[in-house]
Design an enzyme around this catalytic site. Structure first.
Site, PDB file in Angstrom:
ATOM      1  CD  GLU A 158      18.973 -36.932  10.344  1.00 19.90           C
ATOM      2  OE1 GLU A 158      18.451 -36.611  11.423  1.00 19.90           O
ATOM      3  OE2 GLU A 158      19.058 -36.157   9.368  1.00 19.90           O
ATOM      4  CG  ASN A 199      19.893 -40.032   3.883  1.00 22.43           C
ATOM      5  OD1 ASN A 199      20.822 -39.868   3.098  1.00 22.43           O
ATOM      6  ND2 ASN A 199      19.085 -39.038   4.241  1.00 22.43           N
ATOM      7  CG  HIS A 235      22.993 -31.228   5.849  1.00 20.53           C
ATOM      8  ND1 HIS A 235      22.320 -30.479   4.902  1.00 20.53           N
ATOM      9  CD2 HIS A 235      22.212 -32.302   6.105  1.00 20.53           C
ATOM     10  CE1 HIS A 235      21.174 -31.071   4.605  1.00 20.53           C
ATOM     11  NE2 HIS A 235      21.091 -32.182   5.315  1.00 20.53           N
ATOM     12  CD  GLU A 265      19.167 -34.925   3.818  1.00 18.69           C
ATOM     13  OE1 GLU A 265      19.328 -34.035   4.671  1.00 18.69           O
ATOM     14  OE2 GLU A 265      18.524 -35.960   4.032  1.00 18.69           O
ATOM     15  CG  ASP A 267      22.956 -27.818   3.063  1.00 19.82           C
ATOM     16  OD1 ASP A 267      23.784 -28.321   3.850  1.00 19.82           O
ATOM     17  OD2 ASP A 267      21.742 -27.728   3.340  1.00 19.82           O
TER      18      ASP A 267
HETATM   19  O1  9MR Z   1      14.902 -29.157   5.042  1.00 23.21           O
HETATM   20  C1  9MR Z   1      14.075 -29.710   6.024  1.00 23.21           C
HETATM   21  C2  9MR Z   1      13.402 -28.586   6.799  1.00 23.21           C
HETATM   22  O2  9MR Z   1      12.503 -27.886   5.975  1.00 23.21           O
HETATM   23  C3  9MR Z   1      12.702 -29.148   8.016  1.00 23.21           C
HETATM   24  O3  9MR Z   1      12.192 -28.093   8.782  1.00 23.21           O
HETATM   25  C4  9MR Z   1      13.693 -29.976   8.808  1.00 23.21           C
HETATM   26  C5  9MR Z   1      13.110 -30.551  10.064  1.00 23.21           C
HETATM   27  O4  9MR Z   1      14.063 -31.340  10.708  1.00 23.21           O
HETATM   28  O5  9MR Z   1      14.167 -31.035   7.997  1.00 23.21           O
HETATM   29  C6  9MR Z   1      14.914 -30.562   6.937  1.00 23.21           C
HETATM   30  O6  9MR Z   1      15.504 -31.612   6.217  1.00 23.21           O
HETATM   31  C7  9MR Z   1      16.333 -32.498   6.954  1.00 23.21           C
HETATM   32  C8  9MR Z   1      16.257 -33.838   6.263  1.00 23.21           C
HETATM   33  O7  9MR Z   1      14.933 -34.270   6.179  1.00 23.21           O
HETATM   34  C9  9MR Z   1      17.105 -34.874   7.001  1.00 23.21           C
HETATM   35  N1  9MR Z   1      18.449 -34.420   7.171  1.00 23.21           N
HETATM   36  C10 9MR Z   1      18.624 -33.087   7.745  1.00 23.21           C
HETATM   37  C11 9MR Z   1      17.801 -32.070   6.944  1.00 23.21           C
HETATM   38  C12 9MR Z   1      18.045 -30.660   7.488  1.00 23.21           C
HETATM   39  O8  9MR Z   1      17.552 -30.549   8.784  1.00 23.21           O
END
Ligand code: 9MR
Length: 369
Positions: A158, A199, A235, A265, A267
């Site tokens: 990101e 990513n 997402h 990722e 969803d």
């Molecule tokens: O799923 C993850 C969640 O449990 C955390 O609280 C969150 C914090 O930012 O991160 C989530 O995973 C992220 C991933 O690492 C990177 N892309 C976005 C995902 C959703 O926020």
């Protein structure tokens, strides 16, 4: 018993679906894996959930369902180096060792990211030399610890704004785009066997942000620094996702640079409570994303961001939305589960990739779709 011909056809189509399992179908469709991210019990407890979910554990361990996994949180900087020089691999190791026990591929996530970053990094006033040393040390220790265990690493996560410019993180503010080069060149040295990915989210259709990702791949390739993949987080929302054609087009634009692609990722969130319409839209979105991956030869696999709705990050971040994954709270499956299987078994759109097309057409003729 004699069936009406139409009923017979329905029975024939739904029979394989009754025992459908995602990773088996993914492999038959030419992908390396279909996987799901998962958290360790400690991370779940931190999020206010129970630690033990035996039914959940049985599903995540099933390799015909999931051939790959990613630790949702445990390998992030906040947990792996909470204080400078103090490394902790406990949470990441739980998921990594389960993957090894189960014979599942591990996608490792993530090394350099502005979020879930340890406060000591974010709040420091660093000279470029100091921050370079911090990045090198972090990657050396974390990647070194997991050396040989990761199919791929999300090396930089990101780094881009929606308009394709770089996000103002501590890394970019101090080092400019050199932080991207430094992260990948260090990663390439530490684990030569792991695929190195950039990513990000909103890379699922052609536009300013996908151009930004392409610029990063070119930046590294021109500097002769290894990058192996672009991770499209995916997402998505049920009501406004990129079309199948947009997803194919953008995947091909990355693939044309000589890197592989993965949905890392996936969803698809909907407004709560769910209803038949939102579940049908969601199914369509899952089908298109999985289908795009199946159709583009550079796309190696699909990871959903956990599989069980109660463990999704969505409701906490988007109040009023949820049910983004493939298993409901009671462990029944979403219609989207079967749509994902359909994408891996049937021709669902324009085919642009000849090699995968051949695979799919062979299957089609065998199965008489
Ligand atoms: O799923 C993850 C969640 O449990 C955390 O609280 C969150 C914090 O930012 O991160 C989530 O995973 C992220 C991933 O690492 C990177 N892309 C976005 C995902 C959703 O926020």
């Amino acid at each position: 018993m004699r069936f009406h011909p139409v009923v017979s056809v329905l029975v024939a189509i739904s029979a394989p679906l009754a025992t459908a399992q995602l990773n088996s179908y993914a492999k038959k469709a030419g992908l390396k894996y279909f996987g799901a991210a998962t958290d360790s019990p400690g991370q779940r407890e931190r999020a206010g959930l129970e630690a033990a979910y035996p039914q959940y554990d049985a599903i995540i361990r099933g390799t015909s369902e999931f051939g790959q996994t990613t630790p949702t949180n445990g390998q992030k900087w906040l947990f792996t180096e909470p204080e400078r020089g103090v490394f902790n691999f406990t949470e990441g190791d739980i998921v990594a060792s389960r993957a090894a026990e189960n014979g599942q591929l591990l996608r490792c996530h993530t090394l350099v990211w502005h979020s879930q970053l340890a406060p000591w990094v974010e709040e420091g006033y660093w000279t470029p030399e100091e921050l370079r040393a911090i990045i090198v040390e972090h990657i050396t220790q974390v990647m070194g610890h997991y050396k040989g265990q990761c199919y791929a690493w999300d090396v930089v996560n990101e780094a881009l704004n929606e308009d394709g410019t770089y996000r103002e993180s501590v890394f970019y503010n101090v080092l400019g785009e050199d932080f991207v080069k430094l992260a990948f060149s260090t990663a390439a040295e530490i684990d030569p066997s792991a695929k190195l990915y950039y990513n990000d989210y909103n890379l699922e259709s052609p536009g300013a942000k996908s151009e930004g990702a392409i610029r990063i791949v070119k930046l590294l390739k021109e500097a002769e620094i290894r990058i192996d993949g672009v991770g499209m987080q995916a997402h998505l929302t049920a009501s406004g996702a990129p079309t199948l054609d947009q997803q194919i087009a953008v995947m091909e634009s990355y693939g044309a640079l000589g890197v592989e692609i993965a949905l890392t990722e996936l969803d698809v969130r909907v407004e709560m409570p769910t209803n038949e319409t939102s579940m049908a839209w969601q199914a369509e979105v899952y089908k298109n994303s999985v289908s795009a991956c199946v159709q583009v030869s550079a796309c190696v696999g699909v990871t959903i961001w956990d599989f069980y709705d109660p463990f999704s990050w969505v409701p906490a971040v988007f109040p009023g939305e949820g049910a983004a994954l493939l298993w409901f709270d009671d462990f029944t499956k979403h219609p989207a589960y079967y749509a994902a299987i359909e994408a891996m078994t049937k021709k669902t759109g324009n085919y642009t990739c000849r090699s995968k097309r051949r695979v799919t057409e062979n299957k089609r003729s065998r199965r008489l779709y």
